[in-house]
Scaffold this motif. Structure first.
Motif, PDB file in Angstrom:
ATOM      1  N   UNK A 267       0.768  -1.227   0.000  1.00  0.00           N
ATOM      2  CA  UNK A 267       0.000   0.000   0.000  1.00  0.00           C
ATOM      3  C   UNK A 267       0.803   1.284   0.000  1.00  0.00           C
ATOM      4  N   UNK A 268       0.381   2.224   0.868  1.00  0.00           N
ATOM      5  CA  UNK A 268       1.017   3.535   0.927  1.00  0.00           C
ATOM      6  C   UNK A 268       2.183   3.562   1.905  1.00  0.00           C
ATOM      7  N   UNK A 269       1.933   3.120   3.143  1.00  0.00           N
ATOM      8  CA  UNK A 269       2.983   3.161   4.157  1.00  0.00           C
ATOM      9  C   UNK A 269       2.706   2.076   5.199  1.00  0.00           C
ATOM     10  N   UNK A 270       3.781   1.536   5.766  1.00  0.00           N
ATOM     11  CA  UNK A 270       3.710   0.509   6.808  1.00  0.00           C
ATOM     12  C   UNK A 270       4.371   1.011   8.072  1.00  0.00           C
ATOM     13  N   UNK A 271       3.703   0.826   9.198  1.00  0.00           N
ATOM     14  CA  UNK A 271       4.264   1.130  10.520  1.00  0.00           C
ATOM     15  C   UNK A 271       4.543  -0.205  11.197  1.00  0.00           C
ATOM     16  N   UNK A 272       5.809  -0.461  11.516  1.00  0.00           N
ATOM     17  CA  UNK A 272       6.228  -1.776  12.017  1.00  0.00           C
ATOM     18  C   UNK A 272       6.831  -1.672  13.409  1.00  0.00           C
ATOM     19  N   UNK A 273       6.169  -2.357  14.362  1.00  0.00           N
ATOM     20  CA  UNK A 273       6.824  -2.593  15.652  1.00  0.00           C
ATOM     21  C   UNK A 273       7.482  -3.961  15.572  1.00  0.00           C
ATOM     22  N   UNK A 274       8.704  -4.071  16.106  1.00  0.00           N
ATOM     23  CA  UNK A 274       9.394  -5.363  16.074  1.00  0.00           C
ATOM     24  C   UNK A 274      10.295  -5.512  17.281  1.00  0.00           C
TER      25      UNK A 274
ATOM     26  N   UNK B   1      -3.204   1.067   3.398  1.00  0.00           N
ATOM     27  CA  UNK B   1      -3.181   0.716   1.975  1.00  0.00           C
ATOM     28  C   UNK B   1      -3.993   1.634   1.072  1.00  0.00           C
ATOM     29  N   UNK B   2      -4.811   2.522   1.630  1.00  0.00           N
ATOM     30  CA  UNK B   2      -5.588   3.428   0.807  1.00  0.00           C
ATOM     31  C   UNK B   2      -6.998   2.922   0.524  1.00  0.00           C
ATOM     32  N   UNK B   3      -7.829   3.791  -0.021  1.00  0.00           N
ATOM     33  CA  UNK B   3      -9.212   3.445  -0.344  1.00  0.00           C
ATOM     34  C   UNK B   3      -9.262   2.368  -1.413  1.00  0.00           C
ATOM     35  N   UNK B   4     -10.119   1.390  -1.210  1.00  0.00           N
ATOM     36  CA  UNK B   4     -10.195   0.256  -2.131  1.00  0.00           C
ATOM     37  C   UNK B   4     -10.588   0.694  -3.542  1.00  0.00           C
TER      38      UNK B   4
ATOM     39  N   UNK C 225       2.265   1.515  -3.622  1.00  0.00           N
ATOM     40  CA  UNK C 225       1.433   2.605  -4.111  1.00  0.00           C
ATOM     41  C   UNK C 225       2.131   3.949  -3.985  1.00  0.00           C
ATOM     42  N   UNK C 226       2.963   4.101  -2.950  1.00  0.00           N
ATOM     43  CA  UNK C 226       3.750   5.328  -2.838  1.00  0.00           C
ATOM     44  C   UNK C 226       4.836   5.367  -3.907  1.00  0.00           C
TER      45      UNK C 226
END
Length: 356
Positions: A215-222, A290-293, A254-255
């Motif tokens: 999608x557009x952006x991912x925020x990851x905690x790890x 991920x943005x609008x479907x 998408x970005x």
């Protein structure tokens, strides 16, 4: 192939956007640094995100409570044909989301549990649950409220990041909200550990195959446990571990399409660390914004001259995500991911041992 000693994932503190008190100059500096990080690496270590420690502690407790259940119990929460519920080990192959045929199909060792936005969350819109999915919550004490609390915080961070992106790209403030006001957002909880009933592992197992996010952006905690690797522009894989207090942020396809690859949807994978043939346990939680479907993603006019004058064809978010998921979860190679697959194949060639 030795790793470059100059590679580093940039650290960007976004407090000027999250505190409510940042000056225009401070916000401009954050946007400048974000632009540089997105254009050179595509991964960012983000500080100043504002996620409370108590929320993170609740997230970890919820992960442990679910993933320590017996495998047969967890399998009760499988949802066939939807990006929801439980995925057992060796039921997915992320490399197929790029159209890359792995040596072992559907052989990624991670297990996962997914929840996300539902179509019914957006009242007044004619949306289909086939595009979103109905959440299935496990019968585990306090699991749902703890996960929902983190989901809300991760979503806030993702929306803050798109505000920063708009400033960095010189876009109007309503640009991203017009693409995300009924966004398909998914929270994927991952667990890397020895599959139940396995004594040792042989060879070089893959925790999660090479892939780009959708999608557009991912925020990851790890966890601060080795395993995550990202591919640099020279085709070399590098280990990445979160710095204290940071969440990792990376850009999705998408970005990359919006910016014509000036901002990179960086390839990454997980190679779980082995100690005497046993996987060292590692947890991660990815929030995919991920943005609008029903949004159409087209290259920004300001970026049409990037990539030697080439541009991506406009694409409907629904079509892009379906092609990606058909690869990772259904074993159908995604033939549309031409640029991403070429990078994987180039890296494989670069890292292939010499016959001399």
């Amino acid at each position: 192939m030795p790793h470059s000693t100059t590679f580093a994932v940039p650290v960007v503190d976004i407090t000027a956007y999250t505190s409510g008190g940042g000056t225009a100059d401070e916000r401009a500096e954050v946007a400048r640094r974000m632009d540089e990080a997105c254009a050179t690496v595509g991964f960012v270590q983000v500080l100043g995100h504002g996620i409370p420690d108590a929320t993170l502690d609740g997230l970890k407790d919820a992960l442990d409570a679910f993933f320590t259940l017996p495998l047969e119990t967890k399998k009760r929460y499988r949802v066939e044909g939807a990006n929801r519920g439980y995925s057992p080990p060796k039921s997915e192959s992320l490399s197929l989301s790029l159209g890359v045929e792995s040596a072992s199909r559907m052989n990624d060792l991670f297990e996962a549990f997914n929840i996300g936005t539902e179509a019914r969350s957006f009242t007044g819109l004619d949306l289909s649950e086939d595009d979103y999915g109905i959440n299935l919550w496990p019968d585990v004490a306090d699991f749902r409220p703890r996960i929902e609390a983190y989901f809300e915080e991760a979503g806030r961070v993702a929306r803050t990041l798109t505000t920063i992106f708009a400033d960095a790209l010189g876009l109007p403030g309503d640009f991203y909200p017009s693409l995300t006001d009924h966004s398909v957002d998914v929270l994927r909880m991952n667990n890397y550990a020895m599959p139940e009933g396995t004594a040792t592992l042989e060879g070089d197992p893959t925790g999660m195959g090479e892939h780009t996010d959708y999608g557009l952006v991912t925020v990851l905690w790890a966890d601060q446990v080795p395993g995550l690797q990202v591919l640099d522009t020279q085709g070399v894989w590098h280990d990445v571990t979160p710095v204290d207090g940071a969440v990792l942020v990376n850009l999705g396809d998408l970005t990359a399409r919006l910016t014509n690859d000036r901002w990179m949807s960086t390839l990454h994978r997980v190679m779980p660390p082995l100690v005497d043939g046993v996987i060292q346990r590692r947890r991660s939680v990815a929030f995919f914004h991920d943005g609008n479907i029903d949004a159409v993603i087209a290259t920004l006019p300001s970026h049409l001259d990037a990539a030697d004058g080439l541009a991506y064809e406009p694409i409907l978010v629904r079509d892009h995500i379906r092609a990606k998921l058909a690869g990772s979860r259904q074993g159908k190679a995604n033939t549309a991911a031409v640029r991403e697959a070429a990078r994987v194949q180039a890296a494989a060639e670069r890292n292939r041992p010499s016959s001399e």
